[in-house]
Structure formats: structure tokens, C-alpha cells
Design a protein around this motif. Structure first.
Motif, PDB file in Angstrom:
ATOM      1  N   SER A  50       0.810  -1.345  -0.002  1.00  0.00           N
ATOM      2  CA  SER A  50      -0.062   0.058   0.080  1.00  0.00           C
ATOM      3  C   SER A  50       1.079   1.169  -0.128  1.00  0.00           C
ATOM      4  CB  SER A  50      -0.759   0.068   1.215  1.00  0.00           C
ATOM      5  OG  SER A  50      -0.071   0.121   2.388  1.00  0.00           O
ATOM      6  N   LEU A  51       0.407   2.639  -0.250  1.00  0.00           N
ATOM      7  CA  LEU A  51       0.973   3.548   0.009  1.00  0.00           C
ATOM      8  C   LEU A  51       1.569   3.796   1.287  1.00  0.00           C
ATOM      9  CD1 LEU A  51      -1.518   6.079  -2.220  1.00  0.00           C
ATOM     10  CD2 LEU A  51       0.683   4.810  -2.930  1.00  0.00           C
ATOM     11  N   SER A  52       1.129   3.419   2.235  1.00  0.00           N
ATOM     12  CA  SER A  52       1.774   3.462   3.682  1.00  0.00           C
ATOM     13  C   SER A  52       2.680   2.478   3.673  1.00  0.00           C
ATOM     14  CB  SER A  52       0.464   3.327   4.672  1.00  0.00           C
ATOM     15  OG  SER A  52      -0.107   2.008   4.510  1.00  0.00           O
ATOM     16  N   LYS A  53       3.167   1.740   2.684  1.00  0.00           N
ATOM     17  CA  LYS A  53       4.324   0.930   2.782  1.00  0.00           C
ATOM     18  C   LYS A  53       3.887  -0.639   3.778  1.00  0.00           C
ATOM     19  CE  LYS A  53       6.589   3.710   0.606  1.00  0.00           C
ATOM     20  NZ  LYS A  53       6.417   3.685  -1.071  1.00  0.00           N
ATOM     21  N   GLU A  54       2.587  -0.642   3.856  1.00  0.00           N
ATOM     22  CA  GLU A  54       2.266  -1.979   4.594  1.00  0.00           C
ATOM     23  C   GLU A  54       2.056  -2.986   3.579  1.00  0.00           C
ATOM     24  OE1 GLU A  54      -1.365  -1.318   6.574  1.00  0.00           O
ATOM     25  OE2 GLU A  54      -0.391   0.267   7.937  1.00  0.00           O
ATOM     26  N   VAL A  55       3.023  -4.229   3.736  1.00  0.00           N
ATOM     27  CA  VAL A  55       2.887  -5.375   2.939  1.00  0.00           C
ATOM     28  C   VAL A  55       1.978  -6.267   3.414  1.00  0.00           C
ATOM     29  CG1 VAL A  55       4.131  -7.355   2.021  1.00  0.00           C
ATOM     30  CG2 VAL A  55       5.366  -5.099   2.695  1.00  0.00           C
ATOM     31  N   SER A  56       1.130  -6.849   2.409  1.00  0.00           N
ATOM     32  CA  SER A  56       0.041  -7.578   2.428  1.00  0.00           C
ATOM     33  C   SER A  56       0.382  -9.154   3.157  1.00  0.00           C
ATOM     34  CB  SER A  56      -0.919  -8.072   1.518  1.00  0.00           C
ATOM     35  OG  SER A  56      -0.174  -8.665   0.562  1.00  0.00           O
ATOM     36  N   LYS A  57      -0.354  -9.707   4.064  1.00  0.00           N
ATOM     37  CA  LYS A  57       0.025 -10.938   4.685  1.00  0.00           C
ATOM     38  C   LYS A  57      -1.090 -11.617   4.792  1.00  0.00           C
ATOM     39  CE  LYS A  57      -0.620  -8.771   9.269  1.00  0.00           C
ATOM     40  NZ  LYS A  57      -0.262  -8.755  10.701  1.00  0.00           N
ATOM     41  N   ALA A  58      -0.951 -13.112   5.087  1.00  0.00           N
ATOM     42  CA  ALA A  58      -1.950 -14.158   5.178  1.00  0.00           C
ATOM     43  C   ALA A  58      -2.620 -13.869   6.473  1.00  0.00           C
ATOM     44  CB  ALA A  58      -1.548 -15.545   5.111  1.00  0.00           C
ATOM     45  N   GLN A  59      -3.902 -14.048   6.676  1.00  0.00           N
ATOM     46  CA  GLN A  59      -4.762 -14.280   7.857  1.00  0.00           C
ATOM     47  C   GLN A  59      -6.078 -15.024   7.658  1.00  0.00           C
ATOM     48  OE1 GLN A  59      -6.091 -10.238   8.641  1.00  0.00           O
ATOM     49  NE2 GLN A  59      -5.784  -9.633   6.604  1.00  0.00           N
ATOM     50  N   THR A  60      -6.433 -15.262   8.626  1.00  0.00           N
ATOM     51  CA  THR A  60      -7.695 -16.451   8.818  1.00  0.00           C
ATOM     52  C   THR A  60      -8.898 -15.556   8.270  1.00  0.00           C
ATOM     53  OG1 THR A  60      -8.165 -15.979  11.061  1.00  0.00           O
ATOM     54  CG2 THR A  60      -6.892 -17.875  10.627  1.00  0.00           C
ATOM     55  N   ILE A  61      -9.910 -16.074   7.722  1.00  0.00           N
ATOM     56  CA  ILE A  61     -10.912 -15.185   6.990  1.00  0.00           C
ATOM     57  C   ILE A  61     -11.778 -14.710   8.379  1.00  0.00           C
ATOM     58  CG2 ILE A  61     -12.655 -17.273   7.301  1.00  0.00           C
ATOM     59  CD1 ILE A  61     -13.481 -16.122   4.490  1.00  0.00           C
ATOM     60  N   LYS A  62     -11.703 -15.143   9.585  1.00  0.00           N
ATOM     61  CA  LYS A  62     -12.456 -14.534  10.546  1.00  0.00           C
ATOM     62  C   LYS A  62     -11.983 -13.119  11.036  1.00  0.00           C
ATOM     63  CE  LYS A  62     -10.609 -17.296  14.308  1.00  0.00           C
ATOM     64  NZ  LYS A  62     -10.861 -18.162  15.495  1.00  0.00           N
ATOM     65  N   ASP A  63     -10.603 -13.049  10.765  1.00  0.00           N
ATOM     66  CA  ASP A  63      -9.743 -12.053  11.155  1.00  0.00           C
ATOM     67  C   ASP A  63      -9.789 -10.738  10.265  1.00  0.00           C
ATOM     68  OD1 ASP A  63      -9.207 -13.053  13.438  1.00  0.00           O
ATOM     69  OD2 ASP A  63      -7.257 -13.938  12.949  1.00  0.00           O
ATOM     70  N   VAL A  64     -10.215 -11.231   9.051  1.00  0.00           N
ATOM     71  CA  VAL A  64     -10.252 -10.036   8.182  1.00  0.00           C
ATOM     72  C   VAL A  64     -11.333  -9.174   8.234  1.00  0.00           C
ATOM     73  CG1 VAL A  64     -10.794  -9.757   5.559  1.00  0.00           C
ATOM     74  CG2 VAL A  64      -9.799 -11.828   6.314  1.00  0.00           C
ATOM     75  N   LYS A  65     -10.945  -7.821   8.270  1.00  0.00           N
ATOM     76  CA  LYS A  65     -11.697  -6.685   8.503  1.00  0.00           C
ATOM     77  C   LYS A  65     -12.471  -6.204   7.441  1.00  0.00           C
ATOM     78  CE  LYS A  65      -9.175  -5.190  12.714  1.00  0.00           C
ATOM     79  NZ  LYS A  65      -8.202  -3.929  13.090  1.00  0.00           N
ATOM     80  N   VAL A  66     -13.830  -6.188   7.443  1.00  0.00           N
ATOM     81  CA  VAL A  66     -14.620  -5.680   6.358  1.00  0.00           C
ATOM     82  C   VAL A  66     -14.925  -3.954   6.511  1.00  0.00           C
ATOM     83  CG1 VAL A  66     -16.770  -5.738   5.046  1.00  0.00           C
ATOM     84  CG2 VAL A  66     -15.619  -8.062   5.970  1.00  0.00           C
ATOM     85  N   GLU A  67     -14.636  -3.323   5.656  1.00  0.00           N
ATOM     86  CA  GLU A  67     -14.727  -1.798   5.802  1.00  0.00           C
ATOM     87  C   GLU A  67     -16.318  -1.628   5.210  1.00  0.00           C
ATOM     88  OE1 GLU A  67     -12.026   0.257   3.838  1.00  0.00           O
ATOM     89  OE2 GLU A  67     -10.165  -0.587   5.047  1.00  0.00           O
ATOM     90  N   GLN A  68     -17.034  -1.101   5.927  1.00  0.00           N
ATOM     91  CA  GLN A  68     -18.459  -0.978   5.758  1.00  0.00           C
ATOM     92  C   GLN A  68     -18.639   0.585   4.814  1.00  0.00           C
ATOM     93  OE1 GLN A  68     -20.739  -3.082   5.849  1.00  0.00           O
ATOM     94  NE2 GLN A  68     -19.672  -4.554   6.880  1.00  0.00           N
ATOM     95  N   THR A  69     -18.031   0.448   3.721  1.00  0.00           N
ATOM     96  CA  THR A  69     -17.939   1.551   2.965  1.00  0.00           C
ATOM     97  C   THR A  69     -18.868   1.691   1.863  1.00  0.00           C
ATOM     98  OG1 THR A  69     -15.609   1.932   3.102  1.00  0.00           O
ATOM     99  CG2 THR A  69     -16.517   3.187   1.473  1.00  0.00           C
ATOM    100  N   GLY A  70     -20.028   2.488   1.804  1.00  0.00           N
ATOM    101  CA  GLY A  70     -21.333   2.397   0.764  1.00  0.00           C
ATOM    102  C   GLY A  70     -20.604   2.927  -0.475  1.00  0.00           C
TER     103      GLY A  70
END
Length: 455
Positions: A50-70
Motif C-alpha cells: 500500500s501507499l503506507s508501505k504496509e505489505v499484505s500478509k496471510a490471515q484467517t478469514i474470521k480476522d479479515v476486517k470488512v470496511e463498511q464503505t457504501g
């Protein structure tokens, strides 16, 4: 030890790779489309950063955060409709169309609308200079808005600008002019288009930035570049219309967030694109009363009902073989319906030429238009006018039966709203809904029943 090749021959139509030059592509069958391109010797070490230099990593599906952006609503209701209800944050949208059809004009107006609701917009132009974009914006009366214009084609420099501005929306006009310095081939080649789109897709998904991409089309009407380009993006929109007519149709052919085959209708004016909020009225406004060979169908385009006039002209042939011409729907459908009319209704059409079209240039491809086509052909053959307040909906089977169609209540409500007094529908569609006031619904079992009552 065998020497490693540093170049490859690649088809510019479909992306097929070959170790040697081929005159005809074995994948798409096109001639003289192979171009020699260099293979990058650098390892592809890209990851979703990302532009904030955060590298994606593996995580369980229950830990995935869903952004409620309409969804984001622009001021263009027709544009919102085609996208499935508004702009989805983090989506990658591809818009294709013929040269001069109005793709850049549409996206300039969308940029102004998104800027007015508080979003930061970056319009990247690779085909025009910023001063030329400013001249067009003045004509569209949107030159006083605050969205950014950036004339650049190098994706590495574009990303640097994105990191500084942190826009919410990015427009790339067009993808065929962009190039990634890591790829050693010219802009517009299969490799560049594929890699540039993949790069933009990563940018959109990891930073929740909505990106609109303009794509050129080939003479066959397909988006130029590898076919996988349409598979990579979230939404594919085609901007259609005749260059000599003022009306344009924006059609969704792929949409991960909404209905496909949804359409929006616009009118091109000197001051830009104007929405046509009631296209059914537009397609029927020049219909003649008392004319034979005309029938109106209530067709569904995505979730929208459209009332369209189907016109037919049946004349005795001057040659041995009868001629059939269809504009706006499938030619094979016309041949099938004419065969049913001849065998099941008794119309001797084998020695008659038939010319069929849809008024307004709209394209119809659903089974429910069969009945209107058949009635228009029979009306022209018998030289008998249809009632100007009649509408026809139904699929025709090979035995002459009228088969059930979907969304019948929506179709009937649209016909009643525009003042139609009778609508012919399949008899099996008569139950399970309420008939609106002011319209008579006639259920029919066979095509012969419809012809006897309508003509």
C-alpha cells in the motif's frame, strides 16, 4: 548449455507468445500481428504494497476486517445505474468505445461530480495536454472545479504523484498510452497493457482507490490488447452509439458489484453529455400512427424496462432467393420467427424479402422480443396497421406457443406509464401480480391467437 532467449514474438491481438515469427496467429487466427518484444531479465518481485508501505500478509478469514464503505453517488444517475447503484471504493473500471464517441467527455464530467461531493480526483492524461483538457472543461462548464490534471505516461512517475496527492479517484486516459519502465516494450503493446493494468489493479485493491481506465477498441469493437484485460478489472463498460447521432448508450458487460447488461442513455450536446431519464419515451417519440410493420415491445435491459419500436418491411423478392436483413437483434432469431410464421400461422414468406430494425439504434437480445418481431412481420405482410396503443411481450417456441418471460409486472407497469391500453403476454404469466390501472392485459397461448386479435 542452451543459450537463454532474450526476446519473444507476441501477437498484438490476443497476447499469444511464440519463440519465432509466425505469419498467422494460431490462437486468434489474425495475420501479421506478431511483434518481437524483449523479455525482462529482472525478477518480478512486486507484492501488494500500500501507499503506507504496509505489505499484505496471510490471515484467517474470521480476522479479515470488512470496511463498511457504501457506494458513492455521483450526480449522474444514469452512470450510477450502470455501475449497479454508484461507484464502489477500491474498484477498477474499464470503459471502452469507438474513437470520438465521448469517453473522455464522460469521465471529465464524472471527475467534476466526484470532486463536488468532496473526493480528491486525479485525471491522468496520456493523449492530450493539460491545456487541451482545460479547453474541453471550459466547453463543459466545469473548468472551475478542483480536480487535478496530470499529463504523464510513465507509471513510476504517476505513482509518485499519487503518493503526494493521495487521491480517492484516479482516471487513466488511456491505458494504451501508459508504460511501465520495467517492461522493455513500446506503449500499447500487449506486455505493457497487461503489466500496466496489473499494476493499477494492485494499487486500487491495496489502497481502496477507485480507478477508471479508458481503453481503445479494435475495428471489431473489442477492447484493444489482451483478452485477459477484461478479466482483470472489476467492471467493463462499453460506450456505444452512432457517431452521426446524438444519443449514446453506456452498457455494462461485466460487473462484479451489480447487474450486467445494465444500460444508461445519454445525449451528446455542445455542453457535454446530458442524461436521458426516460429512454422509452425517446425511442417512441417519432412513431407514426396508422403505419403497418410496427410493433412495440417492453424489453428488459438489466433491471430497466425499455419500450422499443420494432419495424419490419416485407416485400416480394425480385430474385430467386429471398433476402433477410436485421439491425438491432440477432439475424438467426429473425429467420427462426419467420419459419414459425410460415409453418404455424400460414404466412407464405419464402418469396418475400424482409428488412427489420429497432428504432433508435438500441440492441435487443432477450427472448421476450420474439412476439413483437412476429407481429411486425405479419403486419407488414398483410399491410395491416397495428393499434398504436398495443404492446407485445413473449417468447415464441418452434411449435408456435407463447412461452413465459421474466419480470412481467415491471414490463407492464412501464407500458401503462407511457399510455399503452393493451399488452399481449404469455398466458402462463397472468398469475401472481396485480394489474395496473388503465391497461388491459391479454394472455395468449399461441402466436395464431395474437395475430388474430392484434391484426
Amino acid at each position: 548449455m542452451a543459450k537463454k532467449k532474450s526476446t519473444v514474438f507476441m501477437c498484438q491481438e490476443c497476447g499469444y507468445e511464440s519463440a519465432k515469427y509466425l505469419g498467422k496467429c494460431p490462437s486468434c487466427g489474425k495475420w501479421n500481428t506478431f511483434v518481437e518484444e524483449k523479455i525482462s531479465q529482472e525478477a518480478d518481485t512486486r507484492s501488494r504494497v500500500s501507499l503506507s508501505k504496509e505489505v499484505s500478509k496471510a490471515q484467517t478469514i474470521k480476522d479479515v476486517k470488512v470496511e463498511q464503505t457504501g457506494r458513492v453517488q455521483t450526480g449522474l444517475d444514469e452512470f450510477n445505474r450502470v455501475l449497479g447503484g454508484g461507484v464502489v471504493p477500491g474498484s477498477l473500471v474499464l470503459i471502452g468505445g469507438d474513437p470520438g464517441i465521448g469517453k473522455s467527455t464522460l469521465l471529465l464530467q464524472v471527475s467534476a461530480e466526484l470532486n463536488q461531493i468532496g473526493g480528491t480526483v486525479l485525471y491522468v492524461t496520456g493523449e492530450e495536454s493539460p491545456s487541451q483538457i482545460k479547453m474541453r472543461a471550459q466547453r463543459l462548464t466545469i473548468s472551475e472545479t478542483d480536480f487535478y490534471i496530470y499529463g504523464e505516461t510513465d507509471l513510476s512517475l504517476i505513482v509518485e504523484t499519487i503518493e503526494k496527492l493521495k487521491p480517492d479517484y484516479i482516471i487513466i486516459d488511456s491505458i494504451q498510452t501508459m508504460y511501465h519502465p520495467r517492461i522493455d516494450s513500446v506503449a500499447g503493446s500487449v506486455s505493457q497493457v497487461r503489466e500496466s493494468t496489473a499494476f493499477l489493479m494492485q494499487l486500487a485493491k491495496t489502497n481502496n482507490v477507485t480507478i477508471f481506465i479508458v481503453g481503445h477498441v479494435t475495428k471489431e469493437g473489442n477492447i484493444a490488447g489482451p483478452r485477459m484485460l477484461e478479466h482483470m478489472v472489476d467492471t467493463v463498460l462499453y460506450f456505444e452509439g452512432e457517431r452521426h447521432q446524438s444519443y449514446r448508450i453506456l452498457r455494462a458487460v461485466k460487473n462484479r458489484y451489480g447487474s450486467t447488461n445494465e444500460i444508461g442513455v445519454f445525449e451528446m450536446r455542445d455542453t457535454g453529455l446530458r442524461e436521458v431519464l426516460n429512454p422509452s419515451e425517446l425511442f417512441l417519440e417519432e412513431r407514426l400512427e396508422g403505419a403497418s410493420g410496427s410493433a412495440v415491445v417492453s424489453a428488459m435491459e438489466g433491471t430497466r424496462p425499455l419500450l422499443v419500436e420494432v419495424q419490419s418491411l416485407v416485400t416480394p423478392t425480385a430474385f430467386g432467393n429471398a433476402k433477410r436483413t436485421a439491425s438491432g437483434f440477432d439475424y438467426n432469431r429473425v429467420s427462426l420467427i419467420m419459419a414459425v410464421l410460415e409453418q404455424r400461422v400460414g404466412l407464405l414468406l419464402q418469396n418475400y424479402d424482409a428488412y427489420l430494425k429497432t428504432a433508435g439504434g438500441v440492441k435487443l437480445n432477450e427472448p421476450a422480443i420474439d412476439l413483437a418481431i412476429a407481429v411486425s412481420i405479419a403486419s407488414s405482410y398483410r399491410e395491416t396497421e397495428t393499434n398504436v396503443t398495443d404492446c407485445f411481450v413473449g417468447e415464441i417456441g418452434l411449435t408456435g406457443e407463447i412461452r413465459r418471460v421474466s419480470n412481467i409486472e415491471t414490463r407492464i407497469n412501464e407500458a401503462a406509464k407511457l399510455g399503452f391500453k393493451r399488452i399481449f403476454i404469455p398466458k402462463n404469466n397472468l398469475e401472481g401480480w396485480t394489474v395496473p390501472k388503465g391497461i388491459e392485459v391479454i394472455g395468449c397461448l399461441t402466436l395464431q391467437d395474437v395475430i388474430n386479435q392484434a391484426l
